[in-house]
Design a protein around this motif. Structure first.
Motif, PDB file in Angstrom:
ATOM      1  N   HIS A 102       6.225   6.744  -3.393  1.00  0.00           N
ATOM      2  CA  HIS A 102       7.163   6.763  -2.261  1.00  0.00           C
ATOM      3  C   HIS A 102       6.450   6.998  -0.951  1.00  0.00           C
ATOM      4  O   HIS A 102       6.760   6.389   0.057  1.00  0.00           O
ATOM      5  CB  HIS A 102       8.220   7.859  -2.474  1.00  0.00           C
ATOM      6  N   GLN A 103       5.462   7.908  -0.995  1.00  0.00           N
ATOM      7  CA  GLN A 103       4.772   8.256   0.248  1.00  0.00           C
ATOM      8  C   GLN A 103       4.007   7.089   0.843  1.00  0.00           C
ATOM      9  O   GLN A 103       3.734   7.060   2.036  1.00  0.00           O
ATOM     10  CB  GLN A 103       3.817   9.439   0.003  1.00  0.00           C
ATOM     11  N   GLY A 105       5.156   3.990   0.486  1.00  0.00           N
ATOM     12  CA  GLY A 105       6.121   2.911   0.680  1.00  0.00           C
ATOM     13  C   GLY A 105       6.312   2.015  -0.529  1.00  0.00           C
ATOM     14  O   GLY A 105       6.686   0.855  -0.383  1.00  0.00           O
ATOM     15  N   LEU A 106       6.040   2.548  -1.741  1.00  0.00           N
ATOM     16  CA  LEU A 106       6.262   1.750  -2.946  1.00  0.00           C
ATOM     17  C   LEU A 106       7.317   2.415  -3.817  1.00  0.00           C
ATOM     18  O   LEU A 106       7.439   3.638  -3.846  1.00  0.00           O
ATOM     19  CB  LEU A 106       4.955   1.605  -3.742  1.00  0.00           C
ATOM     20  N   GLU A 107       8.101   1.588  -4.526  1.00  0.00           N
ATOM     21  CA  GLU A 107       9.093   2.103  -5.467  1.00  0.00           C
ATOM     22  C   GLU A 107       8.425   2.270  -6.834  1.00  0.00           C
ATOM     23  O   GLU A 107       7.390   1.669  -7.104  1.00  0.00           O
ATOM     24  CB  GLU A 107      10.255   1.112  -5.597  1.00  0.00           C
ATOM     25  N   GLU A 122      -1.217  -3.985  -1.664  1.00  0.00           N
ATOM     26  CA  GLU A 122      -0.578  -3.272  -2.785  1.00  0.00           C
ATOM     27  C   GLU A 122      -1.637  -2.663  -3.705  1.00  0.00           C
ATOM     28  O   GLU A 122      -1.501  -1.532  -4.163  1.00  0.00           O
ATOM     29  CB  GLU A 122       0.324  -4.230  -3.564  1.00  0.00           C
ATOM     30  N   ARG A 125      -3.066   0.459  -2.014  1.00  0.00           N
ATOM     31  CA  ARG A 125      -2.173   1.622  -2.028  1.00  0.00           C
ATOM     32  C   ARG A 125      -2.023   2.171  -3.445  1.00  0.00           C
ATOM     33  O   ARG A 125      -2.023   3.388  -3.649  1.00  0.00           O
ATOM     34  CB  ARG A 125      -0.802   1.229  -1.458  1.00  0.00           C
ATOM     35  N   ASP A 151       1.922  -0.351   9.551  1.00  0.00           N
ATOM     36  CA  ASP A 151       2.884   0.582   8.950  1.00  0.00           C
ATOM     37  C   ASP A 151       2.287   1.285   7.742  1.00  0.00           C
ATOM     38  O   ASP A 151       2.431   2.498   7.566  1.00  0.00           O
ATOM     39  CB  ASP A 151       4.150  -0.173   8.499  1.00  0.00           C
ATOM     40  N   ASN A 152       1.624   0.483   6.928  1.00  0.00           N
ATOM     41  CA  ASN A 152       1.065   1.067   5.707  1.00  0.00           C
ATOM     42  C   ASN A 152      -0.192   1.889   5.979  1.00  0.00           C
ATOM     43  O   ASN A 152      -0.480   2.833   5.242  1.00  0.00           O
ATOM     44  CB  ASN A 152       0.798  -0.020   4.674  1.00  0.00           C
ATOM     45  N   ARG A 155       1.249   5.167   6.707  1.00  0.00           N
ATOM     46  CA  ARG A 155       1.691   5.865   5.484  1.00  0.00           C
ATOM     47  C   ARG A 155       0.493   6.424   4.710  1.00  0.00           C
ATOM     48  O   ARG A 155       0.522   7.561   4.241  1.00  0.00           O
ATOM     49  CB  ARG A 155       2.461   4.898   4.582  1.00  0.00           C
TER      50      ARG A 155
END
Lengths: 200, 269
Positions: A102-103, A105-107, A122, A125, A151-152, A155
Motif C-alpha cells: 500500500h505504501q 501504491g500497490l494493491e 512495478e 517497487r 508520484d511513485n 511514495r
C-alpha cells in the motif's frame, strides 16, 4: 550499528564506513566508480576482505545467509525466480507485505500478477517491498527509484524515510543530487574506489 | 554359444569398403568436399579398432588385475577428456576434467564391480574379457549423461544469474537458490538413457544385442544380457551425472553462499 573497516575488493577500497540506526546515506559517484560493487561487497555477494560488524557481531561469526537477511542488498534490476509474484514473498508476514505494498501504491492483488507482465516500475517497487518486508537492520539500495514516475518516487522515498524512522540504517545509490539532498541525511561519494563523506 | 558363428574374412571387409568408395565418389561428383574427411575417418576406424583388438587379445590372455586396472584407468581418463572437450562453458583450472573423471571412476567402478561380482560372475571376477567391455559400455553412456548435465548446469547458472543472486541477497542458501537448476541439469543428463530404455526393442535394436545375435547367440539370451546392461548403464549414468552436477554446483558457489561465475570460462576451442 553497521561498522565497515578496511573493506577491499578488486579496484575498490580500502573503505571504512559507520552507519547508525536512522541513517539514510546517499551514495553518489561517477558511473563505474564501484558503487554497486561496494554494496555487493558489504552484503558479501562477491569475494572481499575486511572487518565488518553489525551490532558488534562480526560478519565472519554469522553464516552468509543470516548476514544477508540483516544486511540486505537490493539491486537496480531485481531478479525473479517464479512465474507469479506471490512465491517471491513466501514466508513473509502477510499483513506486513500488504501494508508495505500500500505504501508504494500497490494493491495486494499484485501478488497474483505474472512476473513477465510487470513494468520496470512495478518490478522496482515490488523488489523494495520484498526487501523491506524481510525487516532487515540495514538496507543497501542500488538506484531504488531510477525507473519510477514522480508520484511513485515520492511514495518510495516516503517508505525509505519510514524505514529509517523505524531504526533501519540505509545506504542508497543515486545519480540525482536533488534526491541525495532531499532523501539523505548523509552524503557519501565514491570516486576511484575511495569513499568520502560529503559535508553539507 | 548356441548358434553358428560366421567368421569374417578380410575379403568380406574389402567388399564392405566398396560402399565407402561409393560414398567418396558421390562426394566428389556432388562437390561436397567430404571425401578427405570420410577417408581419414574410415582409416581411423580400421586402425583404431585393429589396435584395440590386438590390445584386448593380449589383455584377455594375461588375465592380470593390474593390467586390467590400468586399461580401465586409461579408458576413464579418455572419457573425462571427451566430456570437457566440446563444452561451450567450462570450469577453469582443470576442475571440469577432474570432476568428470572422478564421477565416472566412482560410478563406473561401483557398478562394474557390482555387476562382475553379483550378476555376471566370471572367474576370476576381474577377467578382462568381461570387465573391460562392461566398463566400456558404462563409460560410453555415462560420458553423455555427465557431459550434458554439467554443460546444462553451467549454462543455466550463467543465464539465471540475476534470479539466483536475488535469492542469495534475500538470505536464501546456495542450496535453495540452485535447486531448480540442479534438478533441470539432472533431468537433461538422464534423458538420453531414459529414451534409450523406452525405445529399446521397439524403435532400436541395441548394438550389443545385435552383435551377440550376429555372433550366433540365442536371441532370448542376448536380450537378458541387454536388459542387464541397460539397467547397469542407467545406474551408472544416474550416479555419475548426480555426482558431477552436484560437484559442479559446489564449485560454482562458495562457503559464503555466493554465486561464483568467475570460475567459469568460455570453452569453445
Amino acid at each position: 550499528m553497521l561498522c565497515v573497516r578496511q573493506l577491499k575488493r578488486l579496484s575498490l577500497g580500502p573503505i571504512d564506513l559507520d552507519l547508525q540506526a536512522g541513517d539514510i546515506a546517499a551514495l553518489t559517484g561517477p558511473s563505474g566508480a564501484g558503487k554497486s560493487l561496494l554494496l555487493r561487497a558489504i552484503a558479501d555477494l562477491d569475494p572481499n576482505d575486511g572487518k565488518l560488524t553489525l551490532h558488534n557481531q562480526a560478519r565472519t561469526d554469522m553464516d552468509a545467509p543470516a548476514w544477508r537477511k540483516r544486511v540486505m542488498y537490493v539491486p537496480a534490476h531485481a531478479g525473479w525466480w517464479a512465474d507469479t509474484v506471490e512465491p517471491h514473498f513466501e514466508g513473509l508476514s502477510r499483513s506486513t507485505v500488504k501494508d508495505t505494498l500500500h505504501q508504494v501504491g500497490l494493491e495486494s492483488t499484485a501478488l497474483g500478477w505474472q512476473v513477465q507482465n510487470l513494468s520496470t516500475g512495478e518490478r522496482q517497487r515490488l523488489a523494495l517491498v520484498r526487501a523491506v518486508a524481510h525487516k532487515p537492520d540495514v538496507l543497501l539500495l542500488d538506484e531504488p527509484t531510477s525507473g519510477l514516475d514522480p508520484d511513485n518516487v515520492a511514495r518510495a522515498e516516503k517508505l525509505i524515510t519510514a524505514c529509517a524512522a523505524d531504526g533501519l540504517g540505509i545506504v542508497f545509490v543515486t545519480h540525482d543530487l536533488d534526491q541525495a539532498e532531499r532523501l539523505g541525511n548523509r552524503h557519501l561519494n565514491l570516486t576511484d574506489g575511495r569513499l568520502a563523506e560529503v559535508s553539507a | 554359444m548356441t548358434g553358428v558363428y560366421l567368421q569374417l574374412g578380410y575379403i568380406d571387409l574389402a567388399i564392405a569398403s566398396v560402399l565407402l568408395l561409393l560414398a567418396g565418389g558421390l562426394s566428389v561428383a556432388m562437390n561436397l568436399g567430404l571425401e578427405k574427411s570420410l577417408g581419414i575417418a574410415a582409416l581411423r576406424t580400421a586402425v583404431q579398432l585393429t589396435i584395440i583388438g590386438m590390445v584386448l587379445k593380449i589383455l584377455f590372455a594375461l588375465v592380470s588385475p593390474w593390467w586390467t586396472g590400468l586399461a580401465a584407468l586409461v579408458m576413464v581418463m579418455l572419457a573425462g577428456y571427451e566430456v570437457t572437450a566440446r563444452q561451450t562453458l567450462k570450469l577453469k583450472g582443470g576442475w571440469g576434467y577432474s570432476i568428470a573423471t572422478t564421477s565416472m571412476i566412482v560410478a563406473g567402478g561401483i557398478v562394474t564391480i557390482l555387476a562382475l561380482t553379483t550378476a555376471v560372475r566370471p572367474e576370476p571376477w576381474y577377467d578382462p574379457r568381461f570387465a573391460l567391455p562392461l566398463l566400456g559400455m558404462m563409460l560410453g553412456n555415462t560420458l553423455t549423461g555427465v557431459s550434458v548435465g554439467m554443460e546444462r548446469l553451467n549454462a543455466t547458472l550463467k543465464r539465471e544469474k540475476i534470479a539466483i543472486e536475488a535469492r542469495l541477497a534475500l538470505g536464501h542458501t546456495r542450496r535453495d537458490a540452485f535447486r531448480p537448476y540442479v534438478r533441470e541439469a539432472m533431468r537433461a543428463g538422464l534423458m538420453p538413457i531414459i529414451n534409450a530404455m523406452s525405445a529399446a526393442g521397439i524403435i532400436s535394436l541395441p548394438g550389443m544385442m545385435t552383435g551377440q545375435i550376429l555372433a550366433g547367440v540365442d536371441p532370448t539370451e542376448a536380450v537378458k544380457y541387454q536388459i542387464l546392461i541397460m539397467f547397469l548403464i542407467a545406474g551408472t549414468t544416474s550416479i555419475g551425472a548426480l555426482m558431477a552436477v552436484l560437484a559442479t554446483a559446489r564449485r560454482l558457489s562458495d562457503e559464503r553462499d555466493r554465486l561464483r561465475l568467475d570460475r567459469l570460462k568460455d570453452g569453445a576451442r
